[in-house]
Each structure stands twice: as structure tokens, then as C-alpha cells.
Design an enzyme around this catalytic site. Structure first.
Site, short mmCIF file in Angstrom:
data_model
loop_
_atom_site.label_atom_id
_atom_site.label_comp_id
_atom_site.label_asym_id
_atom_site.label_seq_id
_atom_site.Cartn_x
_atom_site.Cartn_y
_atom_site.Cartn_z
N HIS A 60 -0.32 -2.79 6.36
CA HIS A 60 0.74 -1.78 6.34
C HIS A 60 1.95 -2.18 7.18
O HIS A 60 2.79 -1.33 7.49
CB HIS A 60 0.24 -0.40 6.78
CG HIS A 60 -0.73 0.21 5.82
ND1 HIS A 60 -0.98 1.57 5.76
CD2 HIS A 60 -1.54 -0.34 4.89
CE1 HIS A 60 -1.89 1.83 4.84
NE2 HIS A 60 -2.26 0.67 4.30
N ASN A 69 -10.06 -1.62 0.63
CA ASN A 69 -11.23 -1.00 1.25
C ASN A 69 -11.27 0.51 1.05
O ASN A 69 -12.33 1.13 1.21
CB ASN A 69 -11.28 -1.35 2.75
CG ASN A 69 -9.99 -1.03 3.48
OD1 ASN A 69 -8.91 -1.46 3.06
ND2 ASN A 69 -10.07 -0.25 4.53
N HIS A 70 -10.13 1.12 0.71
CA HIS A 70 -10.12 2.57 0.44
C HIS A 70 -10.25 2.89 -1.06
O HIS A 70 -10.01 4.04 -1.46
CB HIS A 70 -8.83 3.20 0.99
CG HIS A 70 -8.75 3.19 2.48
ND1 HIS A 70 -9.59 3.95 3.28
CD2 HIS A 70 -7.95 2.49 3.33
CE1 HIS A 70 -9.29 3.73 4.56
NE2 HIS A 70 -8.31 2.85 4.61
N HIS A 75 -6.42 -8.45 -0.08
CA HIS A 75 -6.40 -7.28 0.80
C HIS A 75 -7.21 -7.64 2.04
O HIS A 75 -8.44 -7.67 2.00
CB HIS A 75 -7.02 -6.10 0.04
CG HIS A 75 -6.73 -4.79 0.68
ND1 HIS A 75 -5.52 -4.15 0.51
CD2 HIS A 75 -7.47 -4.00 1.49
CE1 HIS A 75 -5.55 -3.02 1.19
NE2 HIS A 75 -6.72 -2.91 1.80
N GLU A 118 -4.07 1.93 -2.62
CA GLU A 118 -5.36 2.36 -2.07
C GLU A 118 -5.25 3.56 -1.13
O GLU A 118 -6.26 4.19 -0.83
CB GLU A 118 -6.05 1.20 -1.34
CG GLU A 118 -5.31 0.76 -0.09
CD GLU A 118 -6.22 0.22 1.01
OE1 GLU A 118 -7.42 0.09 0.77
OE2 GLU A 118 -5.71 -0.05 2.10
N ASN A 119 -4.02 3.87 -0.67
CA ASN A 119 -3.83 5.01 0.24
C ASN A 119 -2.96 6.10 -0.37
O ASN A 119 -2.36 6.91 0.35
CB ASN A 119 -3.19 4.54 1.56
CG ASN A 119 -3.92 3.38 2.19
OD1 ASN A 119 -3.45 2.24 2.10
ND2 ASN A 119 -5.06 3.63 2.78
N HIS A 155 -2.89 -4.55 3.06
CA HIS A 155 -3.85 -3.87 3.95
C HIS A 155 -3.31 -3.55 5.34
O HIS A 155 -3.64 -2.51 5.88
CB HIS A 155 -5.16 -4.64 4.09
CG HIS A 155 -6.12 -4.05 5.10
ND1 HIS A 155 -6.75 -2.84 4.89
CD2 HIS A 155 -6.53 -4.48 6.32
CE1 HIS A 155 -7.53 -2.58 5.94
NE2 HIS A 155 -7.40 -3.54 6.82
N ASP A 205 0.81 -1.21 0.00
CA ASP A 205 0.00 0.00 0.00
C ASP A 205 0.85 1.28 0.00
O ASP A 205 1.55 1.57 0.98
CB ASP A 205 -0.92 0.02 1.22
CG ASP A 205 -1.76 -1.26 1.36
OD1 ASP A 205 -1.35 -2.30 0.82
OD2 ASP A 205 -2.80 -1.19 2.01
#
Ligand SMILES: [Fe+2]
Ligand SMILES: [Fe+2]
Length: 274
Positions: free
Chosen positions: A180, A67-68, A153, A39-40, A178, A8
Site C-alpha cells: 500500500h 492475502n485478503h 502480492h 483485495e481491500n 500489498h 490495492d
């Protein structure tokens, strides 16, 4: 073929590290295919089309999400015109974008990439195991795909390890994303699938999950949000998994964790520069 998956990307620090170093890594390590979970990437939450394009220009073949995925609302629109951007495949029917794709690698191989989301401590989606199974049954190794990478994820290491064994011998590689935080359990499973519970993030590890420490700490201590979560801006560690794949079988021959820059102790897959 040689494949690199990066975890991520968090905020400006993570973007700068990946965009700054990926071109050099692609040539120095002779990478055939690169997958980046981003995603981040936009201020810690979601992705914009400009950032997505920058990652492709730097050498990413495919960008995955989680999810983001849709924190930046523009992603609901531009994902439809960007086939190299994948969101989890087990989102409800009708969700914009797609969760898998077949992509040509630098060595001419066809790589199936699947992005799926776990269910443990995560949003309620369809079963990721059935979703992944359907994809690899429709386009298996040497039955349409020369290599298969799955980005699961998910929060729970158990769910990610179960996915690894579920597809062992049927996919080239399963990487968890996910959390991190990189795990140290990278290995080639008995059937020939490279696996790691989590490849960690590309971001500033002097932080809580890539975010400036103060606000997460405040929320744990007081349970009252005081400010927005902001991405930490110190030097990022590039974190991921390197995999060598046997072209004849599509299965992994060796794998190694990658950590470059920032505050984490560095690891580098020396077997790529032999
Ligand atoms: Fe993330
Ligand atoms: Fe996530």
C-alpha cells in the site's frame, strides 16, 4: 500496446476514485488493458461481486487479489463464475477460482495475467517462482501470449525484485502489490520487463495503509485492539504503473508511475499524451 496496473483499491474512497476516473483515463491515455488489484475494496477487507462488477464496468479488464482474497466469504462462490477475477495462483490445490488467465485486450492482443503471492512475512503457500515459471513456460511471449503481466502480492521488496529478474525478458511487466506504499524504482529491466517493487494503493493516503489512523496507532502503542479497522474516507490517490509494450516482442519499451488525486504528489506518464 498500453497497459495500466492499479494498486490495492481500499474501501469506498479508493473505489470512488477508480470507478470515477478510470473511464476517462482509458480513453485519454488510449489504454488497451487495465489490471486492478482490489483485495481491500470491500470496507478494507476482500471484495464483493457487486464491487467486482463495478470495477469491470469502469474499465478494468482483470481484477487481482492477495492475502485478503476471501475476507468476504461470497468471494469463495462468485470467483468460480468470474474468470476475470484472479486470486494468487500458489494457493493450495482445490482453492476456489484461478490464479491466471489469458484475456483479449482492446487492440486484439492476448494478455496473460498471473497473480501470485510472496512467501516472506506472508501465509505459507507454494513457491511463487515455480508457479509463475510454469505459467509462462506454458504460454510464453509470442508462444500464446502477446503480453504477460505478473502481479506479485508480497511484503518483501527483495522477493519482488527477485521475481522481476527471474522473468526478465520473459514477461512484459511485474508489478508488486500489498504494501500500500508506492515505491520509486519503476524501470525497464535489462531484458525488457517493466518492473516496480510496489505500485501502492488506490485509497486515502492520510491514513495507515488506507485505514483510519487511530486504531493502528492504538495497536502499536498498547498492543490491545480497541476497535475495528475502518477505511479512511478522505479523497483517494489513484496509484499504479503505466507500461508501453512493443507489439512485436511483448516486451516493455517505457514505464512510468502514476499518482493522481489525494494527498500524494502527482505523477503522470506524459509520454502517453505526446
Ligand atoms: Fe492490500
Ligand atoms: Fe495484501
Amino acid at each position: 500496446m498500453r497497459l495500466l496496473a492499479l494498486g490495492d483499491v481500499v474501501g469506498r474512497s479508493g473505489r470512488a476514485a477508480v470507478i470515477g476516473r478510470l473511464p476517462e483515463l482509458r480513453s485519454r491515455w488510449k489504454l488497451d488493458f487495465v489490471v486492478v488489484n482490489a483485495e481491500n475494496a470491500a470496507g478494507g477487507f476482500g471484495i464483493t461481486e457487486a464491487i467486482f462488477t463495478d470495477l469491470l464496468d469502469a474499465g478494468a479488464d482483470v481484477v487481482t487479489l492477495g492475502n485478503h482474497a476471501f475476507d468476504q466469504k461470497e468471494a469463495l462462490v462468485f470467483i468460480e463464475r468470474q474468470p476475470r477475477l484472479l486470486r494468487p495462483i500458489n494457493y493450495p490445490p482445490g482453492t476456489p477460482g484461478r490464479g491466471s488467465g489469458l484475456f483479449k485486450s482492446a487492440n486484439g492482443a492476448d494478455v496473460l495475467v498471473i497473480n501470485a503471492m510472496g512467501l516472506v512475512f506472508m501465509p505459507e503457500l507454494a513457491d511463487p517462482f515455480r508457479a509463475v515459471d510454469a505459467e509462462i513456460e506454458a504460454c510464453g511471449l509470442k508462444r500464446g501470449a502477446d503480453a504477460i503481466l505478473i502481479d506479485l502480492h508480497a511484503e518483501a521488496t527483495s522477493e519482488k525484485q527477485a521475481m522481476g529478474y527471474f522473468v526478465d525478458g520473459r514477461a512484459s511487466c511485474v508489478v508488486g502489490t500489498h504494501t500500500h506504499a508506492p515505491t520509486a524504482d519503476e524501470r525497464v529491466l535489462p531484458g525488457g520487463t517493466a518492473f516496480i517493487s510496489d505500485i501502492g494503493m488506490c485509497g486515502d493516503y492520510d491514513s495507515v495503509l488506507g485505514m483510519v489512523k487511530d486504531e493502528p496507532l492504538n495497536r502499536f502503542l498498547t498492543k490491545i485492539p480497541r476497535s475495528r479497522m475502518e477505511p479512511a474516507m478522505g479523497p483517494a490517490t489513484i496509484s499504479g504503473l503505466a507500461v508501453d509494450i512493443d507489439d512485436a516482442t511483448g516486451l516493455a519499451t517505457r514505464t512510468a508511475g502514476v499518482r493522481l488525486g489525494g494527498v500524494l504528489a502527482p505523477t503522470e506518464p506524459h509520454f502517453w499524451v505526446e
